[in-house]
Design an enzyme around this catalytic site. Structure first.
Site, PDB file in Angstrom:
ATOM      1  N   GLY A 199      91.976  25.216  79.274  1.00  0.00           N
ATOM      2  CA  GLY A 199      92.012  26.003  78.091  1.00  0.00           C
ATOM      3  C   GLY A 199      93.213  25.477  77.535  1.00  0.00           C
ATOM      4  N   GLY A 200      93.539  26.545  76.367  1.00  0.00           N
ATOM      5  CA  GLY A 200      94.597  26.020  75.240  1.00  0.00           C
ATOM      6  C   GLY A 200      96.048  26.170  75.693  1.00  0.00           C
ATOM      7  CG  PHE A 201      98.201  29.119  76.302  1.00  0.00           C
ATOM      8  CD1 PHE A 201      99.245  28.881  75.722  1.00  0.00           C
ATOM      9  CD2 PHE A 201      97.056  29.805  75.961  1.00  0.00           C
ATOM     10  CE1 PHE A 201      99.357  29.582  74.181  1.00  0.00           C
ATOM     11  CE2 PHE A 201      97.285  30.618  74.759  1.00  0.00           C
ATOM     12  CZ  PHE A 201      98.269  30.426  73.963  1.00  0.00           C
ATOM     13  N   GLY A 202      96.806  25.228  79.138  1.00  0.00           N
ATOM     14  CA  GLY A 202      96.867  24.579  80.457  1.00  0.00           C
ATOM     15  C   GLY A 202      95.748  24.349  81.103  1.00  0.00           C
ATOM     16  CB  SER A 203      94.720  21.874  83.668  1.00  0.00           C
ATOM     17  OG  SER A 203      94.671  21.210  82.606  1.00  0.00           O
ATOM     18  CB  VAL A 204      92.117  26.483  85.967  1.00  0.00           C
ATOM     19  CG1 VAL A 204      92.419  27.740  86.895  1.00  0.00           C
ATOM     20  CG2 VAL A 204      92.726  27.462  84.534  1.00  0.00           C
ATOM     21  CE  LYS A 228      96.254  29.585  81.210  1.00  0.00           C
ATOM     22  NZ  LYS A 228      96.264  30.818  80.648  1.00  0.00           N
ATOM     23  CG  ASP A 286      90.926  34.287  73.307  1.00  0.00           C
ATOM     24  OD1 ASP A 286      90.033  33.897  72.558  1.00  0.00           O
ATOM     25  OD2 ASP A 286      91.411  33.134  74.066  1.00  0.00           O
TER      26      ASP A 286
END
Length: 680
Positions: A369-374, A388, A484
């Site tokens: 996503g826009g704030f990091g990877s999961v 995350k 969102d």
């Protein structure tokens, strides 16, 4: 009386004047002292020469001489000894000049140049015991531990080899070096010859070896007899040198390159000062090519200028790099401190703080996503989790604080559960329950759905999402606005129970606030409410999440993106526009394998979505009313006015600059592209 600190600038000024007026005074004789003159027999010895018996501070050790018991002065070199018959010294005074087309004009200061002349002879040639001795001492131009001494032989001279051969040489190049008619060396099988040093290598016989390199004060020994050569050798040879500034310093530059650079810089400053004085007294003729300095001076000045410029830019780049690094570290340390302060204040939070060593995995990537990877991970207990990792590019601490502060106080079946978090310096991670069925977008947007769910299950998912959003708005002591809502942020557990997730853009407000303030629009294009883009539509409130939920419902019904340029029929490019036209005319959309009950469920979802995506926030229902509409009889639901009709109170400026005309296919998406949004 001035204190020492006040006298420091005066000392600095005096030092600068000394550098410009006499730079050699700052360097000369720092290492070696002039201890006066000494006599060894008839030879006067003074600086830079020294005797081995003098203190080490006297003279230059490269010009060391010995005085034996017979008062004979010896120059001892690496490969031989030479007796010094005489040393003469001379001090000359010279003046710097400016050369112009009018002639030579004196302008500079005088400087001194010392020179000497030494007469030396091979020690073997003046032996009283043996007049048959050979000149076996070699003269070398390179002495003093690898530092080249400026010895130079006085012209005319020639260097020749004394060679030892095992067989007699018949070539005219080889001149007999044995001056005695009966030589013990010849009887022993050794034959000595003089051979010019410039003799070609191919004419050097393999049976001969070199014993010494001998100087002789003639231009060429070719054609000379043995007696003539020894007559010249007995007179010795003369060494002369112009010591100049190099010998005045009394040290070797090759051993001290820093001092050589310092001398060059000092003379460059002196040259600039001289040029400036000349310009003051002679006017601007210097710019008319009427003045030129020697080539060596120009090279020195250019080199010094380039060195100063390079040093300046190099130091500037180093300082800039250090400043940027310091700012970067301070920014990240500030973010880390903000997070730690926040965590200390949240004593009542349920999530557990883990270390990165307590979580294994990080190999299977679930999404980004826009704030990091999961990533998929596992706790030590074996419990599967989703981790995350917040992106460092955006990990300023606020997104971490927003998610922990929001989800940490939420406990609802339709909201993702935050199990814990990890904070180690600038590395931040959030630990959630693992959702085996992934996100909703993988089911409704996949071209080939591997997991096919019924329309009833799809309807139940929509109910669960609505219940989760309604809890965020009214179920806590603070209302939580998600900002969102989209299929990507709806996760499904093993039983396809939906979980609202990703609270990176969420905001907490008091339940008494009907209108909230935002400094910038936030959300994802296609789901963002129009009041976040257009100022005159209405205030921002929880109705923004209602609008996003309505767009989500339409995508669940169509099982496609609302905006799709690749559909077969042109009228279906923007799905909400197309499906509203069908329902307003009393027509249903065609679906394969759907029962009558499921048709009613889909119709409730569509009509509810139309109410949710009304342009004005005041025309949209609350999430509590949305739940009632989804669970009521479809006959009781009325189709609302066209959601895309522009309100009459929008200013003409907004209509012309931001909002497209009504007949455009995508009235919201096209205009939203012109706005800078925080997109996830």
């Amino acid at each position: 009386m001035p204190n020492p600190r006040q006298r420091l600038p005066l000392f600095g000024l005096m030092a600068a004047i000394a550098l410009f007026l006499k730079p050699e005074a700052c360097l000369a004789r720092n290492l070696n002292s002039d201890c006066g003159s000494s006599m060894c027999g008839s030879v006067e010895i003074r600086n830079p020469f020294r005797l081995t018996t003098q203190p080490s501070r006297c003279g230059d050790h490269r010009y060391e001489l010995e005085c034996d018991s017979d008062n004979r002065t010896s120059l001892v070199m690496k490969n031989g000894r030479f007796y010094v018959r005489n040393i003469s010294y001379e001090t000359r005074t010279a003046t710097k000049f400016i050369y112009s087309d009018q002639g030579v004009v004196s302008y500079g200061r005088n400087f001194t140049s010392e020179s000497y002349r030494m007469q030396a002879v091979d020690a073997n040639l003046i032996s009283k015991d043996d007049n048959c001795s050979l000149p076996r001492n070699s003269f070398s131009f390179d002495e003093g531990d690898g530092c080249k001494v400026p010895y130079s032989l006085r012209t005319p001279y020639q260097m020749m080899y004394l060679v030892n051969c095992t067989t007699p040489m018949e070539s005219s190049l080889y001149i007999n070096a044995s001056r005695c008619s009966t030589s013990s060396s010849q009887s022993s099988g050794s034959f000595f010859y003089f051979l010019p040093m410039e003799n070609p290598a191919e004419k050097f016989d393999e049976s001969c070896t070199i014993d010494a390199a001998v100087p002789i004060m003639v231009r060429n020994i070719s054609g000379m007899s043995t007696s003539e050569i020894y007559q010249k050798l007995s007179l010795g040879f003369e060494i002369e040198s112009d010591l100049g500034f190099r010998l005045t310093l009394g040290f070797c530059y090759e051993d001290r390159p820093f001092l050589l650079m310092l001398q060059s810089l000092l003379y460059a400053l002196q040259t600039y000062a001289d040029s400036f004085v000349h310009f003051l007294f002679n006017g601007p003729r210097i710019f008319q090519n009427t003045y030129y300095a020697p080539r060596s001076t120009n090279v020195l000045c250019v080199g010094a200028t380039g060195g100063v410029i390079l040093a300046r830019y190099f130091l500037g780049m180093c300082c800039l790099f250090a400043l940027v690094t310091h700012k970067w570290r301070r920014r990240h340390l500030s973010a880390d401190d903000t997070i730690e302060i926040f965590l200390k204040r949240q004593h009542g939070l349920m999530p557990i703080r883990y270390s990165f060593h307590e979580i294994s995995g990080f190999k299977e990537k679930l999404g980004e996503g826009g704030f990091g990877s999961v990533y998929k991970g596992r706790l030590r207990s074996g419990y599967l989790v989703a981790i995350k990792l917040l992106s460092k590019a955006k990990a300023n601490g606020q997104d971490f604080i927003s998610e922990v502060a929001t989800i940490g106080r939420i406990h609802h079946v339709n909201v993702v559960k935050l199990i814990g978090f990890c904070v180690e310096g600038s590395n931040q991670a959030l630990v959630y329950d693992f959702m085996p069925n992934g996100s909703l977008d993988r089911i409704i947007f996949a071209e080939e759905n591997k997991t096919i769910i019924s329309w009833r299950k799809m309807f139940e998912i929509s109910l669960g999402v609505a219940q989760g959003i309604e809890y965020l708005h009214h179920g806590c002591d603070m209302q939580i606005l998600h900002f969102d809502i989209k299929p990507h942020n709806i996760l499904l557990d093993e039983n396809f129970i939906p979980k609202v997730s990703d609270f990176g853009l969420a905001k907490l407000y008091s339940t008494d606030d009907s209108i909230v303030s935002l400094t910038a629009a936030r959300g994802t294009i296609g789901y963002i409410a129009p009041e976040l883009v257009y100022k005159n539509i209405g205030g921002v409130s929880y109705k923004a999440d209602v609008y996003s939920f309505g767009m989500l419902l339409l995508e669940m019904v169509g099982r496609r993106k609302n905006l799709n340029a690749f559909v077969e029929q042109l009228s279906q490019i923007y799905f909400p526009f197309w499906i509203y036209g069908r329902y307003s005319q009393g027509e249903d959309i065609e679906m394969e394998g759907i029962t009558d009950d499921e048709k009613m469920m889909v119709r409730r979802m569509v009509i509810t979505a139309f109410w949710c995506i009304q342009m004005k926030p005041t025309d949209r229902p609350s999430m509590r009313k949305v739940l009632e509409m989804l669970e009521s009889d479809v006959e009781l639901l009325q189709i609302p006015p066209k959601p895309f009709q522009l309100p009459c109170d929008i200013s003409s400026k907004d209509q012309t600059s931001n909002i497209p005309s009504e007949d455009q296919t995508s009235p919201l998406l096209d205009s939203a592209d012109k706005i800078t949004l925080q997109i996830m």
